[in-house]
Design a protein around this motif. Structure first.
Motif, PDB file in Angstrom:
ATOM      1  N   ASN A 129       0.829  -1.218   0.000  1.00  0.00           N
ATOM      2  CA  ASN A 129       0.000   0.000   0.000  1.00  0.00           C
ATOM      3  C   ASN A 129       0.857   1.260   0.000  1.00  0.00           C
ATOM      4  N   PHE A 130       2.016   1.221   0.650  1.00  0.00           N
ATOM      5  CA  PHE A 130       2.993   2.314   0.573  1.00  0.00           C
ATOM      6  C   PHE A 130       3.395   2.524  -0.890  1.00  0.00           C
ATOM      7  N   GLU A 131       3.679   1.425  -1.577  1.00  0.00           N
ATOM      8  CA  GLU A 131       4.101   1.510  -2.982  1.00  0.00           C
ATOM      9  C   GLU A 131       2.994   2.085  -3.865  1.00  0.00           C
ATOM     10  N   ILE A 132       1.755   1.684  -3.600  1.00  0.00           N
ATOM     11  CA  ILE A 132       0.619   2.216  -4.376  1.00  0.00           C
ATOM     12  C   ILE A 132       0.572   3.737  -4.256  1.00  0.00           C
ATOM     13  N   ALA A 133       0.674   4.246  -3.035  1.00  0.00           N
ATOM     14  CA  ALA A 133       0.637   5.702  -2.820  1.00  0.00           C
ATOM     15  C   ALA A 133       1.829   6.373  -3.499  1.00  0.00           C
ATOM     16  N   ALA A 134       2.999   5.724  -3.431  1.00  0.00           N
ATOM     17  CA  ALA A 134       4.205   6.303  -4.040  1.00  0.00           C
ATOM     18  C   ALA A 134       4.029   6.435  -5.555  1.00  0.00           C
ATOM     19  N   TYR A 135       3.491   5.388  -6.201  1.00  0.00           N
ATOM     20  CA  TYR A 135       3.324   5.451  -7.668  1.00  0.00           C
ATOM     21  C   TYR A 135       2.227   6.441  -8.066  1.00  0.00           C
ATOM     22  N   LYS A 136       1.171   6.533  -7.267  1.00  0.00           N
ATOM     23  CA  LYS A 136       0.135   7.536  -7.559  1.00  0.00           C
ATOM     24  C   LYS A 136       0.715   8.942  -7.478  1.00  0.00           C
ATOM     25  N   SER A 137       1.550   9.170  -6.467  1.00  0.00           N
ATOM     26  CA  SER A 137       2.188  10.474  -6.299  1.00  0.00           C
ATOM     27  C   SER A 137       3.143  10.762  -7.452  1.00  0.00           C
ATOM     28  N   LEU A 138       3.908   9.748  -7.882  1.00  0.00           N
ATOM     29  CA  LEU A 138       4.821   9.922  -9.020  1.00  0.00           C
ATOM     30  C   LEU A 138       4.047  10.257 -10.293  1.00  0.00           C
ATOM     31  N   LEU A 139       2.869   9.651 -10.459  1.00  0.00           N
ATOM     32  CA  LEU A 139       2.049   9.957 -11.642  1.00  0.00           C
ATOM     33  C   LEU A 139       1.599  11.415 -11.614  1.00  0.00           C
ATOM     34  N   SER A 140       1.267  11.931 -10.428  1.00  0.00           N
ATOM     35  CA  SER A 140       0.902  13.349 -10.303  1.00  0.00           C
ATOM     36  C   SER A 140       2.097  14.227 -10.647  1.00  0.00           C
ATOM     37  N   LEU A 141       3.269  13.861 -10.124  1.00  0.00           N
ATOM     38  CA  LEU A 141       4.485  14.638 -10.395  1.00  0.00           C
ATOM     39  C   LEU A 141       4.830  14.595 -11.889  1.00  0.00           C
ATOM     40  N   ALA A 142       4.658  13.416 -12.508  1.00  0.00           N
ATOM     41  CA  ALA A 142       4.947  13.294 -13.941  1.00  0.00           C
ATOM     42  C   ALA A 142       4.020  14.201 -14.742  1.00  0.00           C
ATOM     43  N   CYS A 172       6.972   9.072 -19.282  1.00  0.00           N
ATOM     44  CA  CYS A 172       7.279   8.315 -18.060  1.00  0.00           C
ATOM     45  C   CYS A 172       6.029   7.619 -17.504  1.00  0.00           C
ATOM     46  N   LYS A 173       4.863   8.173 -17.810  1.00  0.00           N
ATOM     47  CA  LYS A 173       3.639   7.711 -17.151  1.00  0.00           C
ATOM     48  C   LYS A 173       3.276   6.250 -17.420  1.00  0.00           C
ATOM     49  N   PRO A 174       3.404   5.734 -18.654  1.00  0.00           N
ATOM     50  CA  PRO A 174       3.078   4.314 -18.860  1.00  0.00           C
ATOM     51  C   PRO A 174       3.929   3.377 -18.004  1.00  0.00           C
ATOM     52  N   HIS A 175       5.182   3.755 -17.762  1.00  0.00           N
ATOM     53  CA  HIS A 175       6.063   2.950 -16.902  1.00  0.00           C
ATOM     54  C   HIS A 175       5.522   2.917 -15.477  1.00  0.00           C
ATOM     55  N   LEU A 176       5.119   4.074 -14.994  1.00  0.00           N
ATOM     56  CA  LEU A 176       4.614   4.180 -13.623  1.00  0.00           C
ATOM     57  C   LEU A 176       3.260   3.483 -13.496  1.00  0.00           C
ATOM     58  N   GLU A 177       2.438   3.614 -14.523  1.00  0.00           N
ATOM     59  CA  GLU A 177       1.111   2.979 -14.487  1.00  0.00           C
ATOM     60  C   GLU A 177       1.231   1.459 -14.474  1.00  0.00           C
ATOM     61  N   ALA A 178       2.187   0.925 -15.221  1.00  0.00           N
ATOM     62  CA  ALA A 178       2.396  -0.531 -15.246  1.00  0.00           C
ATOM     63  C   ALA A 178       2.772  -1.034 -13.854  1.00  0.00           C
ATOM     64  N   SER A 179       3.665  -0.321 -13.187  1.00  0.00           N
ATOM     65  CA  SER A 179       4.085  -0.735 -11.845  1.00  0.00           C
ATOM     66  C   SER A 179       2.943  -0.564 -10.843  1.00  0.00           C
ATOM     67  N   LEU A 180       2.202   0.525 -10.962  1.00  0.00           N
ATOM     68  CA  LEU A 180       1.066   0.750 -10.059  1.00  0.00           C
ATOM     69  C   LEU A 180       0.082  -0.419 -10.131  1.00  0.00           C
ATOM     70  N   LYS A 181      -0.208  -0.881 -11.329  1.00  0.00           N
ATOM     71  CA  LYS A 181      -1.140  -2.011 -11.490  1.00  0.00           C
ATOM     72  C   LYS A 181      -0.616  -3.260 -10.772  1.00  0.00           C
ATOM     73  N   GLU A 182       0.684  -3.506 -10.873  1.00  0.00           N
ATOM     74  CA  GLU A 182       1.267  -4.677 -10.218  1.00  0.00           C
ATOM     75  C   GLU A 182       1.206  -4.544  -8.701  1.00  0.00           C
ATOM     76  N   GLU A 183       1.431  -3.339  -8.190  1.00  0.00           N
ATOM     77  CA  GLU A 183       1.356  -3.129  -6.735  1.00  0.00           C
ATOM     78  C   GLU A 183      -0.087  -3.322  -6.257  1.00  0.00           C
ATOM     79  N   GLN A 184      -1.038  -2.830  -7.053  1.00  0.00           N
ATOM     80  CA  GLN A 184      -2.447  -2.981  -6.666  1.00  0.00           C
ATOM     81  C   GLN A 184      -2.851  -4.450  -6.674  1.00  0.00           C
TER      82      GLN A 184
END
Ligand code: MG
Ligand code: FE
Length: 164
Positions: A107-120, A128-140
């Motif tokens: 859940n920490f990782e989920i929040a981190a990737y959501k925040s990175l998507l906002s920053l991107a 950069c966003k498709p890379h972050l979205e792919a990882s977010l899906k795996e964390e979820q």
């Protein structure tokens, strides 16, 4: 001194890289001690492979900003250190403590990737966003698996304890 969104994104990507290195260590440590819990081990092995890919995604994003692999410093964040320490504990109920720690970590990782998507978004780093979205899906998916398996892992733990 003011920092632009681009620099804040780079810092965030570096922090996420450190987070994933920590995740890898936590999972490697657990996988070696899960003889009684083959389903948990199999899922962690899958997520360990995903984590290697997630590190590559972060490297790819950092490279777009001219940040090479070698400039990434994996400084341990205290909250992650605490969770890792929890996962270190060799106790009869370590499978439960590890499960709680994995639940927190994913859940920490989920929040981190959501925040990175906002920053991107704010940094205009669309590539950069498709890379972050792919990882977010795996964390979820991993967080959902942990959540859905707290009951069965606890029941397995009781069977193992009763047979000991
Ligand atoms: Mg991860
Ligand atoms: Fe994860």
């Amino acid at each position: 001194m003011p920092q632009d969104p681009r620099q804040l994104l780079i810092d965030g990507l570096r922090n996420a890289h450190a987070m994933e290195v920590q995740a890898r260590e936590m999972m490697e440590r657990q996988i070696g001690r899960l003889d009684s819990y083959p389903d948990v081990r199999a899922r962690l092995q899958t997520h360990l492979r995903e984590t290697e890919t997630q590190l590559q995604h972060l490297d790819t994003c950092l490279a777009e900003f001219g940040e090479s692999n070698s400039t990434v410093k994996d400084t341990t964040q205290s909250i992650m250190g605490n969770m890792a320490a929890l996962a270190h504990t060799v106790m009869p109920d370590e499978i439960l403590k590890n499960t709680f720690a994995n639940n927190a970590f994913e859940n920490f990782e989920i929040a981190a990737y959501k925040s990175l998507l906002s920053l991107a978004d704010l940094a205009g780093a669309a590539s950069c966003k498709p890379h972050l979205e792919a990882s977010l899906k795996e964390e979820q998916a991993m967080a959902a698996w942990v959540d859905q398996n707290v009951d069965s892992i606890t029941r397995s733990f009781v069977r193992v304890a009763e047979a000991a």
